[in-house]
Design a protein around this motif. Structure first.
Motif, PDB file in Angstrom:
ATOM      1  N   LEU A  20      14.420  14.440  -5.712  1.00 24.87           N
ATOM      2  CA  LEU A  20      13.505  14.727  -4.582  1.00 24.87           C
ATOM      3  C   LEU A  20      11.958  14.429  -4.768  1.00 24.87           C
ATOM      4  O   LEU A  20      11.607  14.946  -5.840  1.00 24.87           O
ATOM      5  CB  LEU A  20      14.023  16.027  -4.271  1.00 24.87           C
ATOM      6  N   LEU A  21      11.650  13.706  -3.961  1.00 25.70           N
ATOM      7  CA  LEU A  21      10.160  13.172  -4.015  1.00 25.70           C
ATOM      8  C   LEU A  21       9.202  14.414  -3.412  1.00 25.70           C
ATOM      9  O   LEU A  21       8.227  14.577  -3.871  1.00 25.70           O
ATOM     10  CB  LEU A  21      10.027  11.928  -3.322  1.00 25.70           C
ATOM     11  N   PHE A  22       9.410  14.955  -2.095  1.00 28.99           N
ATOM     12  CA  PHE A  22       8.713  15.877  -1.471  1.00 28.99           C
ATOM     13  C   PHE A  22       9.426  17.403  -1.633  1.00 28.99           C
ATOM     14  O   PHE A  22      10.572  17.225  -1.190  1.00 28.99           O
ATOM     15  CB  PHE A  22       8.459  15.263  -0.298  1.00 28.99           C
ATOM     16  N   LYS A  58       3.941   5.778  -5.676  1.00 24.43           N
ATOM     17  CA  LYS A  58       3.853   5.742  -7.088  1.00 24.43           C
ATOM     18  C   LYS A  58       2.814   6.746  -7.520  1.00 24.43           C
ATOM     19  O   LYS A  58       2.734   7.622  -8.585  1.00 24.43           O
ATOM     20  CB  LYS A  58       3.398   4.452  -7.756  1.00 24.43           C
ATOM     21  N   ALA A  59       1.628   6.864  -6.681  1.00 23.06           N
ATOM     22  CA  ALA A  59       0.569   7.700  -7.000  1.00 23.06           C
ATOM     23  C   ALA A  59       1.056   9.314  -6.803  1.00 23.06           C
ATOM     24  O   ALA A  59       0.872  10.035  -7.482  1.00 23.06           O
ATOM     25  CB  ALA A  59      -0.672   7.553  -6.124  1.00 23.06           C
ATOM     26  N   HIS A  60       1.837   9.496  -5.668  1.00 27.17           N
ATOM     27  CA  HIS A  60       2.437  10.850  -5.633  1.00 27.17           C
ATOM     28  C   HIS A  60       3.359  11.170  -6.640  1.00 27.17           C
ATOM     29  O   HIS A  60       3.190  12.382  -7.234  1.00 27.17           O
ATOM     30  CB  HIS A  60       3.180  10.710  -4.057  1.00 27.17           C
ATOM     31  N   ILE A  61       4.177  10.205  -6.987  1.00 29.28           N
ATOM     32  CA  ILE A  61       5.012  10.480  -8.213  1.00 29.28           C
ATOM     33  C   ILE A  61       4.327  10.913  -9.374  1.00 29.28           C
ATOM     34  O   ILE A  61       4.525  11.904 -10.166  1.00 29.28           O
ATOM     35  CB  ILE A  61       6.104   9.469  -8.437  1.00 29.28           C
ATOM     36  N   GLU A  62       3.107   9.971  -9.762  1.00 26.85           N
ATOM     37  CA  GLU A  62       2.264  10.367 -10.886  1.00 26.85           C
ATOM     38  C   GLU A  62       1.965  11.711 -10.882  1.00 26.85           C
ATOM     39  O   GLU A  62       1.639  12.459 -11.883  1.00 26.85           O
ATOM     40  CB  GLU A  62       1.393   9.464 -11.022  1.00 26.85           C
ATOM     41  N   ARG A  63       1.272  12.175  -9.660  1.00 26.02           N
ATOM     42  CA  ARG A  63       0.591  13.462  -9.580  1.00 26.02           C
ATOM     43  C   ARG A  63       1.638  14.608  -9.531  1.00 26.02           C
ATOM     44  O   ARG A  63       1.323  15.529 -10.213  1.00 26.02           O
ATOM     45  CB  ARG A  63      -0.188  13.400  -8.256  1.00 26.02           C
ATOM     46  N   PHE A  64       2.660  14.672  -8.758  1.00 27.68           N
ATOM     47  CA  PHE A  64       3.577  15.735  -8.571  1.00 27.68           C
ATOM     48  C   PHE A  64       5.002  15.671  -9.347  1.00 27.68           C
ATOM     49  O   PHE A  64       5.617  16.660  -9.067  1.00 27.68           O
ATOM     50  CB  PHE A  64       3.796  15.853  -6.794  1.00 27.68           C
ATOM     51  N   GLY A  65       5.235  14.454  -9.730  1.00 29.04           N
ATOM     52  CA  GLY A  65       6.427  14.330 -10.634  1.00 29.04           C
ATOM     53  C   GLY A  65       7.851  14.228  -9.519  1.00 29.04           C
ATOM     54  O   GLY A  65       7.367  14.210  -8.460  1.00 29.04           O
ATOM     55  N   GLN A 105       0.788  -1.242   0.195  1.00 36.48           N
ATOM     56  CA  GLN A 105       0.045   0.017   0.008  1.00 36.48           C
ATOM     57  C   GLN A 105       0.971   1.335  -0.080  1.00 36.48           C
ATOM     58  O   GLN A 105       0.571   2.242  -0.744  1.00 36.48           O
ATOM     59  CB  GLN A 105      -1.086  -0.113   1.025  1.00 36.48           C
ATOM     60  N   PHE A 106       1.838   1.188   0.775  1.00 31.88           N
ATOM     61  CA  PHE A 106       2.896   2.417   0.772  1.00 31.88           C
ATOM     62  C   PHE A 106       3.466   2.658  -0.804  1.00 31.88           C
ATOM     63  O   PHE A 106       3.761   3.713  -1.159  1.00 31.88           O
ATOM     64  CB  PHE A 106       3.836   2.389   1.676  1.00 31.88           C
ATOM     65  N   VAL A 107       3.975   1.443  -1.205  1.00 31.41           N
ATOM     66  CA  VAL A 107       4.206   1.417  -2.616  1.00 31.41           C
ATOM     67  C   VAL A 107       3.500   2.048  -3.618  1.00 31.41           C
ATOM     68  O   VAL A 107       3.812   2.980  -4.452  1.00 31.41           O
ATOM     69  CB  VAL A 107       4.728  -0.043  -3.291  1.00 31.41           C
TER      70      VAL A 107
END
Length: 115
Positions: A89-91, A76-83, A70-72
């Motif tokens: 850097l992810l955040f 992935k959803a965060h990366i898809e939405r925000f790049g 679920q964290f994976v």
């Protein structure tokens, strides 16, 4: 953050190359340090943030943390939405820099109210 037992400073420092995010099953994050907001007057180079090694570990130590499916999916959803930032850097904040721990605190407080 809770899924991987990460400290806020480690979350702020998380980059894509530290993450193994498979299509199915468990993933892995390889933590290498954290970002501390010190203020320009307290850093050697005049930057607001300093990158530190992991708490109570050697400067080059890493911490591999298995992350549940679920964290994976969440990452992935965060990366898809925000790049991802050019440096991986992810955040990040609106200016593309490190986010602040205070922003995490405000967000988690709002989430607790909604829950």
């Amino acid at each position: 953050m809770y899924y991987a037992a990460m400290r806020p400073t480690e979350v702020i420092h998380l980059r894509l190359d530290q993450c193994h995010l498979p299509d199915n099953g468990w993933g892995l994050v390889n933590l290498s340090g954290g970002v501390v907001t010190s203020g320009k007057q307290w850093t050697d180079d005049g930057a607001v943030h300093e990158v530190h090694s992991l708490k109570r570990r050697a400067a080059t130590a890493t911490r591999q943390v298995p992350i549940p499916p679920q964290f994976v999916r969440m990452l992935k959803a965060h990366i898809e939405r925000f790049g991802v930032a050019p440096d991986g850097l992810l955040f990040r904040n609106m200016a593309g820099n490190y986010g602040g721990v205070a922003a995490y605190g405000m967000t988690s407080a709002r989430a607790r109210e909604l829950a």
